[in-house]
Each structure stands twice: as C-alpha cells, then as structure tokens.
Write a protein that holds these residues in place. Structure first.
Motif, mmCIF file in Angstrom:
data_model
loop_
_atom_site.group_PDB
_atom_site.id
_atom_site.type_symbol
_atom_site.label_atom_id
_atom_site.label_comp_id
_atom_site.label_asym_id
_atom_site.label_seq_id
_atom_site.Cartn_x
_atom_site.Cartn_y
_atom_site.Cartn_z
ATOM 1 N N GLU A 1 11.340 13.501 -1.676
ATOM 2 C CA GLU A 1 12.180 14.771 -1.485
ATOM 3 C C GLU A 1 12.440 15.108 -0.369
ATOM 4 O O GLU A 1 13.137 15.914 0.052
ATOM 5 N N ALA B 1 6.269 12.285 -1.431
ATOM 6 C CA ALA B 1 7.161 13.033 -0.342
ATOM 7 C C ALA B 1 8.391 12.096 0.255
ATOM 8 O O ALA B 1 9.382 13.114 0.115
ATOM 9 N N TRP C 1 -9.464 8.865 -1.414
ATOM 10 C CA TRP C 1 -8.039 10.476 -1.832
ATOM 11 C C TRP C 1 -9.191 11.332 -1.725
ATOM 12 O O TRP C 1 -8.263 12.751 -1.205
ATOM 13 N N TYR D 1 -5.325 7.444 4.249
ATOM 14 C CA TYR D 1 -5.552 6.088 4.169
ATOM 15 C C TYR D 1 -5.525 5.083 5.152
ATOM 16 O O TYR D 1 -5.240 4.090 4.817
ATOM 17 N N ASP D 2 -6.029 5.847 5.854
ATOM 18 C CA ASP D 2 -7.103 4.326 6.660
ATOM 19 C C ASP D 2 -8.541 3.638 5.907
ATOM 20 O O ASP D 2 -8.988 2.892 6.821
ATOM 21 N N ASP D 3 -8.402 4.488 5.085
ATOM 22 C CA ASP D 3 -10.247 4.002 4.401
ATOM 23 C C ASP D 3 -10.939 4.700 4.647
ATOM 24 O O ASP D 3 -11.870 4.159 4.279
ATOM 25 N N SER E 1 -10.242 0.562 0.021
ATOM 26 C CA SER E 1 -8.061 1.130 0.694
ATOM 27 C C SER E 1 -8.315 2.556 0.746
ATOM 28 O O SER E 1 -9.338 3.726 0.204
ATOM 29 N N THR E 2 -7.174 3.330 0.765
ATOM 30 C CA THR E 2 -6.676 4.744 0.826
ATOM 31 C C THR E 2 -8.341 5.671 -0.179
ATOM 32 O O THR E 2 -8.643 5.387 -1.052
ATOM 33 N N ASN F 1 -4.487 14.337 -11.278
ATOM 34 C CA ASN F 1 -4.051 14.160 -9.751
ATOM 35 C C ASN F 1 -5.729 15.243 -8.989
ATOM 36 O O ASN F 1 -5.837 15.200 -8.061
ATOM 37 N N LYS G 1 -6.129 12.508 3.876
ATOM 38 C CA LYS G 1 -5.386 13.213 2.104
ATOM 39 C C LYS G 1 -5.854 14.389 1.593
ATOM 40 O O LYS G 1 -6.031 14.883 2.061
ATOM 41 N N GLN H 1 -3.807 6.595 10.626
ATOM 42 C CA GLN H 1 -3.379 6.973 9.270
ATOM 43 C C GLN H 1 -3.663 8.793 8.719
ATOM 44 O O GLN H 1 -3.834 8.900 8.729
ATOM 45 N N ASP H 2 -2.496 8.651 8.394
ATOM 46 C CA ASP H 2 -2.031 9.860 7.062
ATOM 47 C C ASP H 2 -3.851 10.305 6.509
ATOM 48 O O ASP H 2 -4.387 9.367 5.679
ATOM 49 N N LYS I 1 0.799 -1.025 0.066
ATOM 50 C CA LYS I 1 0.215 -0.010 -0.033
ATOM 51 C C LYS I 1 0.585 0.954 0.137
ATOM 52 O O LYS I 1 0.327 2.010 -0.410
ATOM 53 N N ASP J 1 1.353 4.590 -3.134
ATOM 54 C CA ASP J 1 0.498 5.853 -2.790
ATOM 55 C C ASP J 1 1.680 6.611 -3.395
ATOM 56 O O ASP J 1 3.237 6.897 -2.604
ATOM 57 N N LYS J 2 1.276 7.026 -4.571
ATOM 58 C CA LYS J 2 2.031 8.208 -5.468
ATOM 59 C C LYS J 2 2.534 9.174 -4.342
ATOM 60 O O LYS J 2 3.824 9.392 -4.436
ATOM 61 N N GLU J 3 1.776 10.246 -3.318
ATOM 62 C CA GLU J 3 2.002 10.890 -2.691
ATOM 63 C C GLU J 3 3.120 10.477 -1.579
ATOM 64 O O GLU J 3 3.925 11.564 -1.918
ATOM 65 N N ARG J 4 3.171 9.349 -1.385
ATOM 66 C CA ARG J 4 4.194 8.965 -0.044
ATOM 67 C C ARG J 4 5.206 8.805 -1.587
ATOM 68 O O ARG J 4 6.181 8.973 -0.297
ATOM 69 N N ARG K 1 0.845 21.010 -1.629
ATOM 70 C CA ARG K 1 0.190 19.588 -2.124
ATOM 71 C C ARG K 1 -1.248 20.012 -2.724
ATOM 72 O O ARG K 1 -1.627 19.855 -3.524
ATOM 73 N N PHE L 1 4.223 19.680 0.868
ATOM 74 C CA PHE L 1 5.307 18.876 2.012
ATOM 75 C C PHE L 1 6.515 19.386 3.230
ATOM 76 O O PHE L 1 6.691 18.863 3.888
ATOM 77 N N GLU M 1 4.722 16.546 5.820
ATOM 78 C CA GLU M 1 3.652 16.739 5.602
ATOM 79 C C GLU M 1 2.144 17.097 5.277
ATOM 80 O O GLU M 1 1.456 16.667 5.711
ATOM 81 N N TYR N 1 -8.188 9.550 -8.042
ATOM 82 C CA TYR N 1 -7.526 10.376 -6.665
ATOM 83 C C TYR N 1 -8.270 11.459 -6.406
ATOM 84 O O TYR N 1 -7.992 12.151 -5.805
ATOM 85 N N LYS O 1 -1.169 17.791 3.889
ATOM 86 C CA LYS O 1 -1.114 17.342 2.550
ATOM 87 C C LYS O 1 -2.658 18.333 1.463
ATOM 88 O O LYS O 1 -3.375 18.318 0.954
#
Lengths: 161, 349
Positions: A141, A138, B203, B173-175, B200-201, B301, B157, B154-155, A128, A132-135, B69, B85, B111, B248, B113
C-alpha cells in the motif's frame, strides 16, 4: 550499489526442461494441467534485479531447481539466492517474486518465498519479513515501494505480451 | 466438536477481511479490511435457530485512507474504535444506529495494527509497526495519551485487556508477549513482565474469562496457555502443530475453569481446542477437539466467539455457541458448534 560487477549467465530457452508429453499436455486446452515448477520459473525468471539491467535468471538469483510445487496441496516454495551475502536488495527481490506470484498464480496457492540457505548474512530476518503477510500487505500500500516493485516486474510483463 | 456453517456474509468486495468484533450483546458484528470500510452486520427477524437473516446494516466509509486492520467495541457499545495502516486510530460514536467519527488518534509513526478497549471503558490501547503500545485515556469524546510503551523490539501485532482489571497484554513480531499495569497509587504505566516461549511472531493474544489465563497463537503453529501463579504469568500448557501454517487468531469462550479456544490459520482452517485451567487436582491442559478444514478459501485472519446473552453466560455446554470468522476470501462466516466429527465444508455461498 552492493555488487558492481555481478556474473551474468546465459538464459535458457523457454521450453527447455519439458518432455514432448508435457508439451502436448500444455498445448491441450482440455487437459487438467497442474502448475509445475517450470511454470513458476517462467513467471519469475524475467524479473529485473533492482540494481542491474539483468534478470534474476541471468544473475542466477532465481533458478528452476530452487522451485518446488505441490499442485495437489496448492503449495509453491521458491528459494532465491542473492548474488552476494550482504545484498541489501534481498528483501526487495523477494518481495518482487512474491508479488509476481500473488498476481499471477491461482489464489488457492500458498506461496513461500525464502532465501536459499547459506546465501545471505541476514537470511532468517529477511525470510521472516517476506513471509509476514501483514508487512507485505502494508508494503504494497506504500506507493513508492510499489512503484519500485513494479519497475522490477516491468520486464516480465513486457515479456509476456 | 465440529462447526456447522450458519451464515456467509459477503460485502467486502472480495478483498481481504482482516478483523471482526462482536458488540458486547452479540447483536452486531463489525468487520473491516482491505477495502477501507467497516461493515456492521445484524439480523432482522427473530429466527435464532436457522442462522439466517444476517445482513449488512451499515457501511462506515471515509474513516481511513488505507487498510483497516482492526476494530473494537467499547464495553457500553457506545463507541467503535478502528485502526489502520494509515497510521491512525478512529473512534466512532453510535447513536441510534448512526455512526459518527468523533476522534482521530494520531501518535503512531506508521501502521496501527491493534486496538482494544479496557473493561472500564475509559482506556483504549493501540499498537503498531513503530514497536510502540499506546494507552489513551477516554473522557467522553476526548482521548489523551496516558502512556507510550516501547518494550517490544519489533512490530507489535495485537493488544488485549484483562477482563476486569487494568492489565494490558501485547504480542509481537519479536516472538514475545508483554504485560503492562500501574502500581497501586501510581499513574505510570510500565511493562511488568515478558512471556517468552514462542519461537516466531505471536499474532494474537487473549485472556480467559476471569483473567487467570492468557492464550497466545503464533507463526510457530502452536497455542500456549499461560497461567497466573502468584503475581506472574507463566507457561502452563502448550499445543504444538495445531495447524499446518501460521496461526493468526484465536478467541476464547467459557467459564473460569474451562472453555474452548477457536483458532484460525494460514492453512484456511479453524481449529477448536478444549482448555482446562489448572485446579488443585489437575494440571492445566489443551486438547484439540475439532478441525474445520477449508473454512475459507484463503487464510483465516480472525475468529471471534459471539458473546452469550447475559442470562446464559454461566451455561456449561459449548454446543450451540456461535463463532464468526473472517478470511482472505473477502468473506465473513458464522459457525455453530455441534457435537461430532468435522466433515467436508459445504459453503453456503
């Protein structure tokens, strides 16, 4: 170090697996030469394991038969097999593979890098994160991480020169 | 429905464009991305029909050290917020087309987002990889932290506000999607519900015109419409396999009862889906109504419908509406909705 004494395998020769016809087409500058799995393998086989002086090919982390390419749809699928199921370097190895392919394949390609099913304890979580393209963006960078990735890729680039 | 390209805006040095945001009047489009700049696009001349005349009117540099972002306009167009970021969010004040960075919001651990202004203009939300959602209270150029929520595991978005109430949605990201609000007479923000359904994520998340519906898009390639029933939102309709790869971004345009959602994906396409919210006689529905393949030469995106002029906001027809998109190919494109089937993309650039 996770796996202090990994099995090291012999590396295949560069052109193994190509027919005479394939080789002729590769050599012909005018032929439309689709990207194939052997080419993708050539791009990643010399990536260094972050913990060992060996390449992903020598450790059989990367294998030709774990790569599939659909050139017409611009898709590349790479599986890799960590040497042990609890390898803490799995994400870094996957990231190195992804970065190498992002830097070298034509941008039209969609690249999926995943752990070979059944070869890692945290397979789903690592997959996963790697996809994840964003992770990934980042992470790249982050200069410290980028230098570690570049170290893994250094051998590949030498090999290409 | 299909999309017809009306403008191709190039300026981000061929680097990934992550996000775009229309000013509330639809006059200016802000874009941001990997080149660490914000570009402001507007049109000179009044030839609305030909779509041309769009050009870059300003470039905001030196606001951030790393990828930018997300950007968001305040409802009165006085401020533009950006997040990066580099772990900060910035607020730019626009006075007579000059932008000044008036605040740097520091609080996230890494980051940032997503960023979004509440309809009142006095609240700003941010979210990031540190799993936190921050709410900042704005008083002129001063921004104070009003709340920090750690509901996600999680992250985080994306953050999006209800169109007229102080209700915030975040996706992760924790769905899951989480909703936050304050109890009447209480200043404390809290997470009031968790929407689970994606595998899944998640977005992107956004509200429909009057806030009765929430739309979400996920790495699981589906779009879900959640509707408010009583006090809570729950899944009302789902469209699976909308795209071949991760979705996305999505954007809503329409009335309180029905509308269009545009979505952008890692498969380079933009899809158009008809949305009908539930009524006394009919259940809610999502129906795929168009697909623009190869909208960008790379992942899409962000998509954003251009706001309609105030006197046309009740217009029933979707034909003629404009949607902007941003992609990994470094381009920002403008598209007009027209009747008919999608055809092969003819890019203007």
């Amino acid at each position: 170090m996770d796996n202090a004494n990994p099995t090291v395998y012999a590396a295949a020769s560069e052109q193994a697996g190509r027919s005479a016809e394939d080789l002729a087409m590769e050599a012909d500058p005018n032929a439309r030469d689709p990207i194939d799995s052997l080419e993708v393998f050539d791009l990643i086989r010399h990536i260094k394991d972050p913990e060992h002086p060996h390449t992903l090919e020598q450790l059989r982390v990367a294998q030709l038969q774990l790569i599939s390419v659909d050139d017409s749809r611009s898709r590349v699928f790479v599986h890799f097999s960590p040497t042990i199921p609890h390898c803490s370097m799995a994400t870094l190895i996957g990231l190195s593979i992804r970065v190498k392919l992002l830097r070298t394949l034509p941008t039209r390609f969609k690249i999926d890098v995943n752990i070979t099913p059944g070869t890692h304890a945290s397979e789903a979580a690592v997959n996963k994160q790697l996809n994840d393209k964003e992770r990934v963006a980042a992470a790249l960078e982050n200069e410290n991480l980028l230098s570690v990735v570049n170290k893994c890729l250094a051998g590949v680039d030498q090999h290409e020169q | 429905m299909r999309l017809e390209e009306v403008a191709a805006l190039q300026g981000h040095e061929e680097l990934r464009v992550w996000h775009i945001a229309w000013s509330p009047s639809g006059a200016t489009l802000a874009s941001c991305g990997e080149d660490k700049t914000i570009r402001l696009w507007g049109r000179h001349g009044a030839t609305e029909q030909d779509g041309g005349g769009w050009c870059c009117q300003a470039v905001l540099e030196e606001g951030h050290q790393r990828t930018i972002r997300c950007v968001a306009w305040s409802p009165d167009t006085r401020f533009l917020a950006s997040c990066s970021f580099d772990g900060t969010a910035s607020v730019w004040e626009c006075i007579e087309n000059e932008f000044d960075c008036v605040a740097s919001l520091e609080g996230h651990e890494n980051e940032v987002k997503g960023v979004a202004w509440a309809a009142s203009g006095s609240l700003l939300a941010t979210c990031g990889r540190d799993k936190a959602v921050f709410i900042w209270e704005a008083e002129d150029e001063n921004f104070e932290v009003a709340a920090v929520m750690h509901s996600h595991t999680q992250d985080v978005k994306c953050v999006a506000w209800h169109p007229h109430e102080d209700i915030l949605a975040s996706s992760s990201y924790d769905d899951t999607i989480r909703l936050y609000s304050r109890a009447p007479g209480d200043d404390d923000w809290r997470c009031t519900s968790t929407l689970s359904g994606h595998t899944s994520t998640v977005w992107c998340v956004c509200f429909t015109a009057d806030g009765r519906g929430i739309l979400s898009a996920s790495d699981d390639r589906s779009i879900i419409l959640w509707e408010k029933q009583g006090e809570l939102y729950s899944e009302a309709a789902r469209l699976s396999e909308v795209h071949e790869r991760a979705i996305y971004t999505l954007s809503w345009t329409g009335s309180t009862a029905h509308g269009l959602v545009a979505a952008g994906s890692s498969d380079d396409a933009i899809s158009i889906t008809q949305v009908a919210l539930s009524s006394t006689n009919n259940p809610a529905s999502l129906r795929k109504d168009g697909m623009q393949p190869s909208a960008h030469q790379g992942d899409v995106n962000c998509v954003a419908w251009r706001p309609l002029p105030e006197d046309q906001q009740d217009a029933a027809s979707m034909v003629g509406r404009v949607v902007a998109s941003a992609g990994d190919d470094g381009m920002v494109r403008l598209w007009r909705c027209v009747e008919g089937e999608a055809s092969d993309t003819m890019h203007l650039d």
